[in-house]
Structures are given as C-alpha cells and as structure tokens.
Scaffold this active site. Structure first.
Site, mmCIF file in Angstrom:
data_model
loop_
_atom_site.group_PDB
_atom_site.id
_atom_site.type_symbol
_atom_site.label_atom_id
_atom_site.label_comp_id
_atom_site.label_asym_id
_atom_site.label_seq_id
_atom_site.Cartn_x
_atom_site.Cartn_y
_atom_site.Cartn_z
ATOM 1 N N THR A 78 7.447 -7.604 8.747
ATOM 2 C CA THR A 78 7.668 -7.534 7.103
ATOM 3 C C THR A 78 7.890 -8.814 6.575
ATOM 4 O OG1 THR A 78 8.732 -5.327 7.748
ATOM 5 C CG2 THR A 78 9.177 -6.479 5.736
ATOM 6 N N SER A 110 6.003 -5.320 14.755
ATOM 7 C CA SER A 110 6.670 -4.983 15.513
ATOM 8 C C SER A 110 6.653 -4.288 16.675
ATOM 9 C CB SER A 110 8.209 -5.548 15.285
ATOM 10 O OG SER A 110 8.733 -4.511 14.787
ATOM 11 N N THR A 137 11.306 -6.125 12.350
ATOM 12 C CA THR A 137 12.586 -5.763 12.775
ATOM 13 C C THR A 137 12.644 -4.585 13.824
ATOM 14 O OG1 THR A 137 12.939 -4.567 11.061
ATOM 15 C CG2 THR A 137 13.649 -6.582 10.688
ATOM 16 N N ASP A 138 11.554 -3.875 13.768
ATOM 17 C CA ASP A 138 11.766 -2.531 14.531
ATOM 18 C C ASP A 138 11.829 -2.820 15.995
ATOM 19 O OD1 ASP A 138 11.350 -0.934 12.314
ATOM 20 O OD2 ASP A 138 9.197 -0.589 12.593
#
Length: 328
Positions: free
Chosen positions: A14, A60, A93-94
C-alpha cells in the site's frame, strides 16, 4: 555528524499504491517505485544517506516464504558490506507480521533491520506511508537500534518483530506488540527505546538459510466445535510436514480431533497447539504428553507456522521441536 548509510529494500504494498485522489479504498499496489517514494520524505537528507533497490513489487498477500528467503538472503549478503549501516524494508501490511518474525529468525546481522508500510495509499488524504518511512529511517540510523533484532516501525511505535501483530483493517494505528507492548517510540528525529525482546534472534538464532531453497510445508487449521477432523486429510495428502492448530481457549480441541492428531504425530507430522485468543499463552498440558503435540506459548498461529517450518528444516524430532518453541 556522520550520517548513516541506509539501504532500502522495497517490495510493493500500500505504501507504493495509487488510487482515486483522496480515497483510501480501491487502489492499485506497486504504482510508485522506490525512487519516487523517497522524494516525498522532507528533510530526510539531514538524517541519512539512502540507497536501495526494488527487490519485489507485489501485494503482501503474495509475500510467500520463497520470497522471504530471497529477501533474507539479500539482507545477509548486503550486511557484509561495511558501506551499509542498516536496512529498511517497505512492504504491505497484511503479512508484515509474518515477514518480521521470519526475518528476525534468519537474518545474520546485528545491524538494524526495520520494516514499515502504510495503511493508506500514497494518493490518499493524509497518506501515512511517508511518515512511517521517515520514522523507519530515523530508527535505522539510531545507534540504540543495533542488536535489537528485526523491528517494525509504524505510527510512531517501535515493535519487536517477534511480537508485532496487525490489529486493525483500516486505521493507521494498525499494529501493536500484543500484551507485551512496544519497544519504544519515534517522534521526528527522537528515538526512545524502553524495552527489548529477550528471545533469540538474528545473530543469536540457530537457523541458517544460506543453502536452503525452500522450507517444509506447514498449514494452519482453525478449530470450531463442529469442524470435521477430515479437514486434516487435505494436508496429509499434500505432504505437509507440520500443522498448527488455532484452538479454542488455551489451544483446546475436541475428542475427535485428538484421535486424528494422534494418527498424524505417529506418522511424523508435527502438530503445534496455538490459540485464536488475542492474549495469554498456550502452555504445556497433559494432552501434549498423550498426543505428542507442542504448545506455541505466546506465539500466534501465524508466528507458530513460521517457526515450525524453519525448525523442521533442521529436524522433525519431537524433543527438538518442543525445545525450539520453549526457547523462541
């Protein structure tokens, strides 16, 4: 002041995304490459000298262990250069918490390794990526970050790679260190460390990936009261070497699951008990002795999967695996 040389490894996510102006949803990852992202950091030239590379350009969700092996080996290679003082990794971030723990176990340097990302695309109002990246570079440049293991810097917090966990799906303050808290904070160019992880990491970890191209497959199965134990047949038929159970409460499971687990452990499939609960610990229990399961202690199911996969590369001995989870 001698400025530190920071090497940035960009992987997408992101922080590199573009969407409708001002919006936070419906964006496309990987539009903005490393060079253009660095240009958004006002005053960073006063903090550090920067270099880097776009090692991946992915979401991610696609950051699998095979790619993490490539990333970790690249860090290990570059860390031998005296011209590089620290590393900053940009990723989505996932799966950031999985990447942080994996790298914490296998990178072989005491130089700072900092991971950061963003919850909002670069084109959103108040995009958080530039500030997170600036903070990550500030922490990487700080002498007190040396020897702390892999750290996540996000929304002003510094969090251990072992304990970091994503706790929100859209707010900027999306990570914490569970009930163990953070390692410190960063505010502009001020870095304040207040604690550190005591678990083995980086140069003190026993795991070496130099000659490893892939790791044993480990799956995660979430328990519910009605789920049939035949779910495990999928993993057995596909040659998974380990299973992490996200059990209820303190890693508890039903009688019919126990019978299937005993069948698996007798056939050298390692089974680790973890919990769906956010806090607490899954400690030794009588069922571990009876069914040869291994408690995950304070590791989440995601972290337990990472540790089990790496440990299985060394040995599938029950006593060895049990000792690994006790120590890490």
């Amino acid at each position: 002041m001698n400025k530190k040389q920071i090497y940035i490894l960009a992987t997408g996510g992101t922080i590199s995304a573009q969407g409708d102006e001002g919006k936070t949803l419906g964006y496309t990852n990987g539009v903005f490459k490393l060079g253009s992202i660095i240009k958004t950091l006002k005053g960073i030239e006063n903090i550090s000298n920067l270099d880097g590379e776009q090692i991946f350009n992915i979401s991610s969700e696609d950051m699998c262990i095979d790619k993490l092996l490539i990333l970790a080996k690249r860090i290990n290679e570059l860390s031998k250069l005296d011209s590089i003082d620290a590393f900053v990794i940009m990723q989505g971030t996932d799966t950031l918490e999985e990447s942080a723990f994996f790298l914490n176990l296998v990178v072989k340097t005491s130089k700072p390794v900092i991971i950061t990302g963003a919850m909002r695309p670069a084109t959103a109002n108040s995009a958080d990526g530039p500030n997170n990246l600036y903070d990550a570079i500030v922490v990487a440049s700080n002498k007190d970050a040396v020897g702390k293991g892999v750290l996540v810097v996000f929304s002003d917090y510094i969090i251990s790679g072992r304990d970091v966990q994503k706790v929100d799906t859209f707010r900027c303050q999306a990570f914490n260190g569970k009930e163990f808290g953070c390692c410190g904070y960063v505010h502009d160019d001020i870095v304040n460390f207040i604690n550190k992880s005591l678990k083995p990491h980086t140069i003190n970890s026993e795991f070496n990936i130099d000659n490893i191209k892939s790791l044993p497959k480990v799956g995660i199965v979430y328990f519910d009261a009605d789920l049939d134990s035949d779910i495990f047949d999928y993993y057995i038929s596909r040659d998974y070497k380990g299973i992490v159970i996200a059990g209820s409460g303190s890693g508890m499971i039903s009688k019919r699951w126990k019978n299937k687990i005993l069948e698996m452990t007798k056939n050298s499939i390692a089974v680790v008990r973890s919990s769906m609960a956010e806090g607490g610990s899954v400690d030794r229990d009588n069922l571990d002795e009876e069914y040869c399961t291994i408690p995950a202690y304070t590791l989440t199911p995601l972290k337990a999967r990472i540790l089990l996969s790496i440990a299985l590369e060394k040995s599938n001995s029950y006593d060895y695996l049990k000792s690994v989870f006790e120590r890490y």
